[in-house]
Motif scaffolding. Structure first.
Motif, PDB file in Angstrom:
ATOM      1  N   MET A 185       0.904  -0.924   0.483  1.00  0.00           N
ATOM      2  CA  MET A 185       0.149   0.167   0.011  1.00  0.00           C
ATOM      3  C   MET A 185       1.098   1.398  -0.077  1.00  0.00           C
ATOM      4  SD  MET A 185      -3.860  -0.099   2.562  1.00  0.00           S
ATOM      5  CE  MET A 185      -3.414  -1.497   3.182  1.00  0.00           C
ATOM      6  N   PRO A 186       0.233   2.182  -0.909  1.00  0.00           N
ATOM      7  CA  PRO A 186       1.342   3.847  -0.797  1.00  0.00           C
ATOM      8  C   PRO A 186       1.219   4.635   0.286  1.00  0.00           C
ATOM      9  CG  PRO A 186      -0.123   3.633  -2.645  1.00  0.00           C
ATOM     10  CD  PRO A 186      -0.937   1.564  -1.718  1.00  0.00           C
ATOM     11  N   ASN A 187       2.152   5.328   0.965  1.00  0.00           N
ATOM     12  CA  ASN A 187       2.143   6.045   1.738  1.00  0.00           C
ATOM     13  C   ASN A 187       2.056   7.285   1.206  1.00  0.00           C
ATOM     14  OD1 ASN A 187       3.042   4.361   4.467  1.00  0.00           O
ATOM     15  ND2 ASN A 187       4.812   4.141   2.528  1.00  0.00           N
ATOM     16  N   TYR A 188       1.013   8.409   1.548  1.00  0.00           N
ATOM     17  CA  TYR A 188       1.482   9.925   1.127  1.00  0.00           C
ATOM     18  C   TYR A 188       1.199  10.370   2.087  1.00  0.00           C
ATOM     19  CZ  TYR A 188      -1.633   7.485  -2.457  1.00  0.00           C
ATOM     20  OH  TYR A 188      -1.937   6.682  -2.979  1.00  0.00           O
ATOM     21  N   LYS A 189       1.641  12.201   1.871  1.00  0.00           N
ATOM     22  CA  LYS A 189       1.526  13.209   3.358  1.00  0.00           C
ATOM     23  C   LYS A 189       0.675  13.548   3.215  1.00  0.00           C
ATOM     24  CE  LYS A 189       4.602  16.886   4.444  1.00  0.00           C
ATOM     25  NZ  LYS A 189       6.457  17.498   3.992  1.00  0.00           N
ATOM     26  N   ILE A 190       0.457  14.028   4.458  1.00  0.00           N
ATOM     27  CA  ILE A 190      -0.979  14.619   4.572  1.00  0.00           C
ATOM     28  C   ILE A 190      -0.760  15.782   4.891  1.00  0.00           C
ATOM     29  CG2 ILE A 190      -2.743  15.031   7.098  1.00  0.00           C
ATOM     30  CD1 ILE A 190      -1.854  11.982   7.455  1.00  0.00           C
ATOM     31  N   VAL A 212      -3.089  13.531  11.552  1.00  0.00           N
ATOM     32  CA  VAL A 212      -2.386  14.819  11.409  1.00  0.00           C
ATOM     33  C   VAL A 212      -1.300  15.153  10.677  1.00  0.00           C
ATOM     34  CG1 VAL A 212      -0.865  16.374  13.458  1.00  0.00           C
ATOM     35  CG2 VAL A 212      -1.876  14.512  13.961  1.00  0.00           C
ATOM     36  N   ALA A 213      -0.568  16.438   9.925  1.00  0.00           N
ATOM     37  CA  ALA A 213      -1.227  17.095   8.515  1.00  0.00           C
ATOM     38  C   ALA A 213       1.158  17.029   9.454  1.00  0.00           C
ATOM     39  CB  ALA A 213      -1.472  18.738   8.942  1.00  0.00           C
ATOM     40  N   GLY A 214       1.473  16.605   8.233  1.00  0.00           N
ATOM     41  CA  GLY A 214       2.671  16.540   8.089  1.00  0.00           C
ATOM     42  C   GLY A 214       3.603  14.991   8.960  1.00  0.00           C
ATOM     43  N   SER A 215       2.378  14.397   9.153  1.00  0.00           N
ATOM     44  CA  SER A 215       2.824  13.205   8.703  1.00  0.00           C
ATOM     45  C   SER A 215       2.248  12.359   7.536  1.00  0.00           C
ATOM     46  CB  SER A 215       2.335  12.492  10.295  1.00  0.00           C
ATOM     47  OG  SER A 215       0.628  12.086  10.140  1.00  0.00           O
ATOM     48  N   VAL A 216       2.223  10.940   7.636  1.00  0.00           N
ATOM     49  CA  VAL A 216       1.876  10.566   6.182  1.00  0.00           C
ATOM     50  C   VAL A 216       1.462   8.845   7.112  1.00  0.00           C
ATOM     51  CG1 VAL A 216       3.189   8.259   5.416  1.00  0.00           C
ATOM     52  CG2 VAL A 216       4.417  10.164   5.707  1.00  0.00           C
ATOM     53  N   TYR A 275      -7.063  16.337   0.860  1.00  0.00           N
ATOM     54  CA  TYR A 275      -6.134  15.951   2.594  1.00  0.00           C
ATOM     55  C   TYR A 275      -4.914  15.521   2.300  1.00  0.00           C
ATOM     56  CZ  TYR A 275     -10.424  17.552   4.317  1.00  0.00           C
ATOM     57  OH  TYR A 275     -11.754  17.838   5.151  1.00  0.00           O
ATOM     58  N   LEU A 276      -4.707  14.935   1.317  1.00  0.00           N
ATOM     59  CA  LEU A 276      -2.953  13.940   0.650  1.00  0.00           C
ATOM     60  C   LEU A 276      -2.599  15.089   0.065  1.00  0.00           C
ATOM     61  CD1 LEU A 276      -3.980  10.307   1.021  1.00  0.00           C
ATOM     62  CD2 LEU A 276      -3.561  11.156   3.207  1.00  0.00           C
ATOM     63  N   GLY A 277      -1.197  15.228  -0.515  1.00  0.00           N
ATOM     64  CA  GLY A 277      -0.727  15.712  -0.743  1.00  0.00           C
ATOM     65  C   GLY A 277       0.096  14.211  -1.974  1.00  0.00           C
ATOM     66  N   GLU A 278       1.491  13.522  -2.383  1.00  0.00           N
ATOM     67  CA  GLU A 278       2.156  12.523  -3.363  1.00  0.00           C
ATOM     68  C   GLU A 278       2.484  12.180  -2.974  1.00  0.00           C
ATOM     69  OE1 GLU A 278       2.693  13.270  -6.418  1.00  0.00           O
ATOM     70  OE2 GLU A 278       2.405  15.861  -6.280  1.00  0.00           O
ATOM     71  N   GLU A 279       2.714  10.332  -2.996  1.00  0.00           N
ATOM     72  CA  GLU A 279       2.609   9.274  -2.453  1.00  0.00           C
ATOM     73  C   GLU A 279       4.685   9.749  -2.560  1.00  0.00           C
ATOM     74  OE1 GLU A 279       3.385   4.885  -3.938  1.00  0.00           O
ATOM     75  OE2 GLU A 279       2.076   6.076  -5.257  1.00  0.00           O
ATOM     76  N   VAL A 280       4.800   9.067  -1.168  1.00  0.00           N
ATOM     77  CA  VAL A 280       5.864   8.826  -0.375  1.00  0.00           C
ATOM     78  C   VAL A 280       6.395   7.463  -0.902  1.00  0.00           C
ATOM     79  CG1 VAL A 280       7.132   9.128   1.759  1.00  0.00           C
ATOM     80  CG2 VAL A 280       4.853  10.615   1.132  1.00  0.00           C
ATOM     81  N   GLN A 281       7.403   7.498  -1.390  1.00  0.00           N
ATOM     82  CA  GLN A 281       8.161   6.165  -1.624  1.00  0.00           C
ATOM     83  C   GLN A 281       8.727   5.469  -0.239  1.00  0.00           C
ATOM     84  OE1 GLN A 281       7.791   5.180  -5.255  1.00  0.00           O
ATOM     85  NE2 GLN A 281       7.492   6.760  -4.702  1.00  0.00           N
ATOM     86  N   ALA A 282       8.298   4.994   0.227  1.00  0.00           N
ATOM     87  CA  ALA A 282       8.930   4.772   1.983  1.00  0.00           C
ATOM     88  C   ALA A 282       9.657   3.692   1.672  1.00  0.00           C
ATOM     89  CB  ALA A 282       7.604   4.011   2.803  1.00  0.00           C
ATOM     90  N   GLU A 302      11.369  14.193   5.473  1.00  0.00           N
ATOM     91  CA  GLU A 302       9.346  13.721   6.808  1.00  0.00           C
ATOM     92  C   GLU A 302       9.168  12.422   6.982  1.00  0.00           C
ATOM     93  OE1 GLU A 302       6.901  15.898   9.505  1.00  0.00           O
ATOM     94  OE2 GLU A 302       8.671  16.852   7.482  1.00  0.00           O
ATOM     95  N   LEU A 303       9.620  11.362   6.382  1.00  0.00           N
ATOM     96  CA  LEU A 303       8.994   9.882   6.687  1.00  0.00           C
ATOM     97  C   LEU A 303       9.567   9.602   7.569  1.00  0.00           C
ATOM     98  CD1 LEU A 303       7.013   8.021   6.146  1.00  0.00           C
ATOM     99  CD2 LEU A 303       8.496   6.829   4.365  1.00  0.00           C
ATOM    100  N   GLU A 304      11.247   9.719   7.133  1.00  0.00           N
ATOM    101  CA  GLU A 304      12.580   9.019   8.114  1.00  0.00           C
ATOM    102  C   GLU A 304      12.089   9.887   9.601  1.00  0.00           C
ATOM    103  OE1 GLU A 304      15.018   7.289   9.856  1.00  0.00           O
ATOM    104  OE2 GLU A 304      14.139   6.986   7.580  1.00  0.00           O
ATOM    105  N   LYS A 305      11.671  11.076   9.690  1.00  0.00           N
ATOM    106  CA  LYS A 305      11.887  12.135  11.152  1.00  0.00           C
ATOM    107  C   LYS A 305      10.438  11.036  11.725  1.00  0.00           C
ATOM    108  CE  LYS A 305      13.394  15.977  10.139  1.00  0.00           C
ATOM    109  NZ  LYS A 305      13.748  17.651   9.788  1.00  0.00           N
ATOM    110  N   ASN A 306       9.898  10.716  10.819  1.00  0.00           N
ATOM    111  CA  ASN A 306       8.046   9.859  11.437  1.00  0.00           C
ATOM    112  C   ASN A 306       8.083   8.740  11.566  1.00  0.00           C
ATOM    113  OD1 ASN A 306       6.672  12.510  12.070  1.00  0.00           O
ATOM    114  ND2 ASN A 306       5.940  12.712   9.952  1.00  0.00           N
TER     115      ASN A 306
END
Length: 96
Positions: A1-6, A20-24, A40-47, A75-79
């Motif tokens: 399943m894809p991950n998206y930035k909120i 919460v905004a800024g998380s995945v 609500y969601l931005g681009e897909e994040v390549q987790a 951002e993904l790594e920080k979260n």
């Protein structure tokens, strides 16, 4: 399943969980597209680029990804993983 930035904080209508905004946010492509349309969601994040050990990650995460992708991975790594050497590597690529 894809991950998206909120982009905007929202409460999931199915799980009733607040995101919460800024998380995945991890979901299927159909639900992701629906939430993107609503803003609500931005681009897909390549987790998957952040999976494996630090050496493998550093080999996959290069300047060729572009600033936008690197910021998403940061951002993904920080979260998520919060691995100091991975964070430092991504930050060094962004600093060049």
């Amino acid at each position: 399943m894809p991950n998206y930035k909120i982009l905007k904080t929202f409460k999931d209508k199915f799980t009733k969980k607040r995101h919460v905004a800024g998380s995945v946010y991890k979901t299927d492509e159909q639900r992701g597209a629906e939430l993107q349309e609503k803003g609500y969601l931005g681009e897909e994040v390549q987790a998957e680029l952040l999976s494996g050990n630090v050496k493998e990650i550093k080999q996959r995460v290069t300047k060729q990804l572009g600033e936008k992708e690197l910021l998403n991975l940061l951002e993904l790594e920080k979260n998520g993983g919060k691995r100091k050497s991975v964070l430092a590597h991504i930050e060094s690529l962004l600093g060049d």
